[in-house]
Design a protein around this motif. Sequence first.
Motif, PDB file in Angstrom:
ATOM      1  N   VAL A 259       0.856  -1.233  -0.106  1.00 58.67           N
ATOM      2  CA  VAL A 259      -0.102  -0.064  -0.063  1.00 58.67           C
ATOM      3  C   VAL A 259       0.941   1.163  -0.002  1.00 58.67           C
ATOM      4  O   VAL A 259       2.249   1.199   0.443  1.00 58.67           O
ATOM      5  CB  VAL A 259      -1.037  -0.089   1.312  1.00 58.67           C
ATOM      6  CG1 VAL A 259      -2.000  -1.205   1.335  1.00 58.67           C
ATOM      7  CG2 VAL A 259       0.012   0.195   2.526  1.00 58.67           C
ATOM      8  N   ILE A 260       0.323   2.351  -0.496  1.00 56.41           N
ATOM      9  CA  ILE A 260       1.252   3.580  -0.409  1.00 56.41           C
ATOM     10  C   ILE A 260       0.342   4.777   0.190  1.00 56.41           C
ATOM     11  O   ILE A 260      -0.976   4.504   0.197  1.00 56.41           O
ATOM     12  CB  ILE A 260       1.556   4.294  -1.958  1.00 56.41           C
ATOM     13  CG1 ILE A 260       0.239   4.159  -2.735  1.00 56.41           C
ATOM     14  CG2 ILE A 260       2.547   3.136  -2.419  1.00 56.41           C
ATOM     15  CD1 ILE A 260       0.502   4.891  -4.141  1.00 56.41           C
ATOM     16  N   GLU A 261       0.685   5.445   0.732  1.00 54.39           N
ATOM     17  CA  GLU A 261       0.258   6.693   1.659  1.00 54.39           C
ATOM     18  C   GLU A 261       0.440   8.078   1.146  1.00 54.39           C
ATOM     19  O   GLU A 261       1.443   8.056   0.606  1.00 54.39           O
ATOM     20  CB  GLU A 261       0.939   6.642   3.051  1.00 54.39           C
ATOM     21  CG  GLU A 261       0.459   5.091   3.720  1.00 54.39           C
ATOM     22  CD  GLU A 261       0.777   5.391   5.382  1.00 54.39           C
ATOM     23  OE1 GLU A 261       0.214   4.596   6.118  1.00 54.39           O
ATOM     24  OE2 GLU A 261       1.728   6.058   5.532  1.00 54.39           O
ATOM     25  N   GLU A 262      -0.481   8.832   1.074  1.00 56.08           N
ATOM     26  CA  GLU A 262      -0.224  10.372   0.653  1.00 56.08           C
ATOM     27  C   GLU A 262      -0.805  11.249   1.604  1.00 56.08           C
ATOM     28  O   GLU A 262      -2.066  10.993   2.109  1.00 56.08           O
ATOM     29  CB  GLU A 262      -1.099  10.438  -0.571  1.00 56.08           C
ATOM     30  CG  GLU A 262      -1.153  11.961  -1.278  1.00 56.08           C
ATOM     31  CD  GLU A 262      -2.249  12.007  -2.350  1.00 56.08           C
ATOM     32  OE1 GLU A 262      -2.429  13.129  -2.629  1.00 56.08           O
ATOM     33  OE2 GLU A 262      -2.472  10.873  -2.895  1.00 56.08           O
ATOM     34  N   GLU A 263      -0.055  12.096   2.137  1.00 58.08           N
ATOM     35  CA  GLU A 263      -0.338  13.054   3.226  1.00 58.08           C
ATOM     36  C   GLU A 263      -1.269  14.056   2.350  1.00 58.08           C
ATOM     37  O   GLU A 263      -0.929  14.885   1.395  1.00 58.08           O
ATOM     38  CB  GLU A 263       0.928  13.798   3.870  1.00 58.08           C
ATOM     39  CG  GLU A 263       0.508  14.755   4.894  1.00 58.08           C
ATOM     40  CD  GLU A 263       1.588  15.186   5.725  1.00 58.08           C
ATOM     41  OE1 GLU A 263       1.609  16.369   6.057  1.00 58.08           O
ATOM     42  OE2 GLU A 263       2.781  14.679   5.560  1.00 58.08           O
ATOM     43  N   VAL A 264      -2.259  14.390   3.216  1.00 55.13           N
ATOM     44  CA  VAL A 264      -3.097  15.442   2.691  1.00 55.13           C
ATOM     45  C   VAL A 264      -2.996  16.689   3.428  1.00 55.13           C
ATOM     46  O   VAL A 264      -3.014  17.950   2.976  1.00 55.13           O
ATOM     47  CB  VAL A 264      -4.707  15.049   2.690  1.00 55.13           C
ATOM     48  CG1 VAL A 264      -5.671  16.232   2.427  1.00 55.13           C
ATOM     49  CG2 VAL A 264      -4.977  13.983   1.874  1.00 55.13           C
ATOM     50  N   PHE A 265      -2.983  16.471   4.774  1.00 55.14           N
ATOM     51  CA  PHE A 265      -2.690  17.675   5.659  1.00 55.14           C
ATOM     52  C   PHE A 265      -2.120  17.262   6.923  1.00 55.14           C
ATOM     53  O   PHE A 265      -2.055  16.015   7.253  1.00 55.14           O
ATOM     54  CB  PHE A 265      -3.913  18.616   5.859  1.00 55.14           C
ATOM     55  CG  PHE A 265      -4.785  17.908   6.796  1.00 55.14           C
ATOM     56  CD1 PHE A 265      -5.124  18.417   8.369  1.00 55.14           C
ATOM     57  CD2 PHE A 265      -6.044  16.980   6.222  1.00 55.14           C
ATOM     58  CE1 PHE A 265      -5.859  17.721   9.077  1.00 55.14           C
ATOM     59  CE2 PHE A 265      -6.718  16.669   7.230  1.00 55.14           C
ATOM     60  CZ  PHE A 265      -6.930  16.889   8.589  1.00 55.14           C
ATOM     61  N   GLU A 266      -1.745  18.194   7.906  1.00 53.77           N
ATOM     62  CA  GLU A 266      -0.999  17.818   9.051  1.00 53.77           C
ATOM     63  C   GLU A 266      -2.092  18.048   9.995  1.00 53.77           C
ATOM     64  O   GLU A 266      -2.770  19.220  10.055  1.00 53.77           O
ATOM     65  CB  GLU A 266       0.063  18.559   9.264  1.00 53.77           C
ATOM     66  CG  GLU A 266       1.478  17.548   8.868  1.00 53.77           C
ATOM     67  CD  GLU A 266       2.721  18.372   9.585  1.00 53.77           C
ATOM     68  OE1 GLU A 266       2.741  19.403   9.905  1.00 53.77           O
ATOM     69  OE2 GLU A 266       3.908  17.653   9.498  1.00 53.77           O
ATOM     70  N   ASP A 267      -2.231  17.356  11.197  1.00 54.22           N
ATOM     71  CA  ASP A 267      -3.408  17.555  12.336  1.00 54.22           C
ATOM     72  C   ASP A 267      -2.362  17.500  13.627  1.00 54.22           C
ATOM     73  O   ASP A 267      -1.510  17.113  13.672  1.00 54.22           O
ATOM     74  CB  ASP A 267      -4.227  16.280  12.176  1.00 54.22           C
ATOM     75  CG  ASP A 267      -5.103  16.384  13.487  1.00 54.22           C
ATOM     76  OD1 ASP A 267      -5.812  17.378  13.648  1.00 54.22           O
ATOM     77  OD2 ASP A 267      -5.170  15.418  14.196  1.00 54.22           O
ATOM     78  N   GLU A 268      -3.085  18.514  14.526  1.00 58.92           N
ATOM     79  CA  GLU A 268      -2.517  18.647  15.868  1.00 58.92           C
ATOM     80  C   GLU A 268      -3.601  18.250  16.750  1.00 58.92           C
ATOM     81  O   GLU A 268      -4.957  18.407  16.521  1.00 58.92           O
ATOM     82  CB  GLU A 268      -2.133  19.994  16.134  1.00 58.92           C
ATOM     83  CG  GLU A 268      -0.851  20.296  15.292  1.00 58.92           C
ATOM     84  CD  GLU A 268      -0.129  21.279  15.945  1.00 58.92           C
ATOM     85  OE1 GLU A 268       0.817  21.324  16.645  1.00 58.92           O
ATOM     86  OE2 GLU A 268      -0.503  22.576  15.497  1.00 58.92           O
ATOM     87  N   LEU A 269      -3.145  17.543  17.746  1.00 58.59           N
ATOM     88  CA  LEU A 269      -4.236  17.156  19.135  1.00 58.59           C
ATOM     89  C   LEU A 269      -4.374  18.123  19.871  1.00 58.59           C
ATOM     90  O   LEU A 269      -3.745  19.367  19.971  1.00 58.59           O
ATOM     91  CB  LEU A 269      -3.553  16.079  19.669  1.00 58.59           C
ATOM     92  CG  LEU A 269      -3.109  14.574  18.856  1.00 58.59           C
ATOM     93  CD1 LEU A 269      -2.719  13.709  19.684  1.00 58.59           C
ATOM     94  CD2 LEU A 269      -4.505  14.203  18.333  1.00 58.59           C
ATOM     95  N   ALA A 270      -5.539  18.321  20.708  1.00 59.56           N
ATOM     96  CA  ALA A 270      -5.911  19.278  21.791  1.00 59.56           C
ATOM     97  C   ALA A 270      -6.535  18.381  22.701  1.00 59.56           C
ATOM     98  O   ALA A 270      -6.993  17.427  22.665  1.00 59.56           O
ATOM     99  CB  ALA A 270      -6.823  20.273  21.025  1.00 59.56           C
ATOM    100  N   LEU A 271      -6.685  19.075  23.780  1.00 61.21           N
ATOM    101  CA  LEU A 271      -7.431  18.549  24.884  1.00 61.21           C
ATOM    102  C   LEU A 271      -8.905  19.241  24.826  1.00 61.21           C
ATOM    103  O   LEU A 271      -9.060  20.302  24.931  1.00 61.21           O
ATOM    104  CB  LEU A 271      -6.854  18.755  26.527  1.00 61.21           C
ATOM    105  CG  LEU A 271      -5.545  18.268  26.499  1.00 61.21           C
ATOM    106  CD1 LEU A 271      -4.965  18.361  27.949  1.00 61.21           C
ATOM    107  CD2 LEU A 271      -5.278  16.738  26.298  1.00 61.21           C
ATOM    108  N   ILE A 272      -9.914  18.374  24.823  1.00 62.44           N
ATOM    109  CA  ILE A 272     -11.240  18.815  24.668  1.00 62.44           C
ATOM    110  C   ILE A 272     -12.191  18.428  25.956  1.00 62.44           C
ATOM    111  O   ILE A 272     -12.019  17.548  26.571  1.00 62.44           O
ATOM    112  CB  ILE A 272     -11.862  17.986  23.235  1.00 62.44           C
ATOM    113  CG1 ILE A 272     -11.009  18.484  22.324  1.00 62.44           C
ATOM    114  CG2 ILE A 272     -13.117  18.563  23.262  1.00 62.44           C
ATOM    115  CD1 ILE A 272     -10.788  20.030  21.901  1.00 62.44           C
ATOM    116  N   VAL A 273     -12.707  19.279  26.448  1.00 60.17           N
ATOM    117  CA  VAL A 273     -13.839  19.343  27.382  1.00 60.17           C
ATOM    118  C   VAL A 273     -15.129  20.081  27.110  1.00 60.17           C
ATOM    119  O   VAL A 273     -15.188  20.821  26.064  1.00 60.17           O
ATOM    120  CB  VAL A 273     -13.373  19.883  28.984  1.00 60.17           C
ATOM    121  CG1 VAL A 273     -12.100  19.086  29.179  1.00 60.17           C
ATOM    122  CG2 VAL A 273     -13.220  21.456  28.665  1.00 60.17           C
TER     123      VAL A 273
END
Length: 402
Positions: A259-273
Amino acid sequence: MAPNLRHLRAFCVVAAHQSISRASEEVFLSQPAITQAIAKMEQALEVDLFTRRSDGVFITDAGKLFLIRAVRAQAFIRTGIGEARRIAQAKNGKGFDNLDQLISGVQVRALIAISKTGNFSLAAKLVGISQPSLYRAARDLERLSGIALFRKSSQGIELTPAAEISARYAKLAFAELRQGYMEIAEYKGIDSGRIVIGTMPLARTYILPTAINRISKARPGVEISVVDGRYEDLLHGLRYSEIDILIGALRSPPPIDDVIEEEVFEDELALIVRANHPLTLKQDITIEELAGYPWITPREGSPTRAMFKEFFAKQGHSLPESLIEASSLILIRGLLMDSDRITILSAHQTRHEQEQGLLVQLPMDLGDTRRPIGLTTRRDWHPTTAQAELVEALRMAGRNLT
């Protein structure tokens, strides 16, 4: 549509030689039989595959389209046979060398059906033939190949490793032909066919709905099926042609090289409440305060779970004691709204809830939590026009997030 593999090969050989008589010598079918086989294919596809002239038969534009898929399908069948023999360490004299020219569509469909059901009776119903007929087709395939394909297990009948790899390539061959039928429909100006997308949680909120709406407006006749699930299950479906495209967090590098991968965008995590959570009233939040609340986390083995663990480890603190594992955004939202729980996930996943003032991000620096989000496809995948347009729609939706 179940292919007749011998007819398919006859079609390819006629196209190569532009002659039915030469094809007859190569595929061991009479000229009338080849003529009838091609006529049946043309009737099923509702297009002319060849133009007949006194100096030979010449492939049409529609025929050229389908020829690409037919050649690829046969290559998958041959590869599956070769890989099965390699795994089984089949020696010379066992089975027929020209097995790809001898097996029938029914035999291959029987193999695939048994791999899905683990039972001859259920497999027969899946194929649409009687149980004795399916059993005979399966055992004939075993005899022709000279390889043990089936064995009894506590659950029923299971495929040997050699049969499993052969079944996988058979599925890829049949998927290739389905794409050929889609391309012929597109050639005739008909939007039809089915695209199956495997999706992980992040893509379900914005990227996938945006792309689907875009392609549905352009091609209302194309059916789109979305499959949710664990990465491992989705990857298996992708590799076995049950899924066309997989979208979500990339593994970088992929866990397997087909399989091959293609990055579409970069994501960042957050703390959600939830809005009005006690921690939203604080300017500076300590790791002890975070650990004192119950949490919702992704399951073990996921990239986000690894980052969750890493965050607490870097702070020199043990993990919170009260953890709930969940990946469903609907469930996570319900848990957050009715409790003081905290979750770690992409801010994009909760963009609608944040816009509505239901959920908020905690002002906590998580460090570098960037991760690539994108598409995973089979390395040998050759998309139809509709599939390629959907891929581009997914790319555009991802770019709009950056």
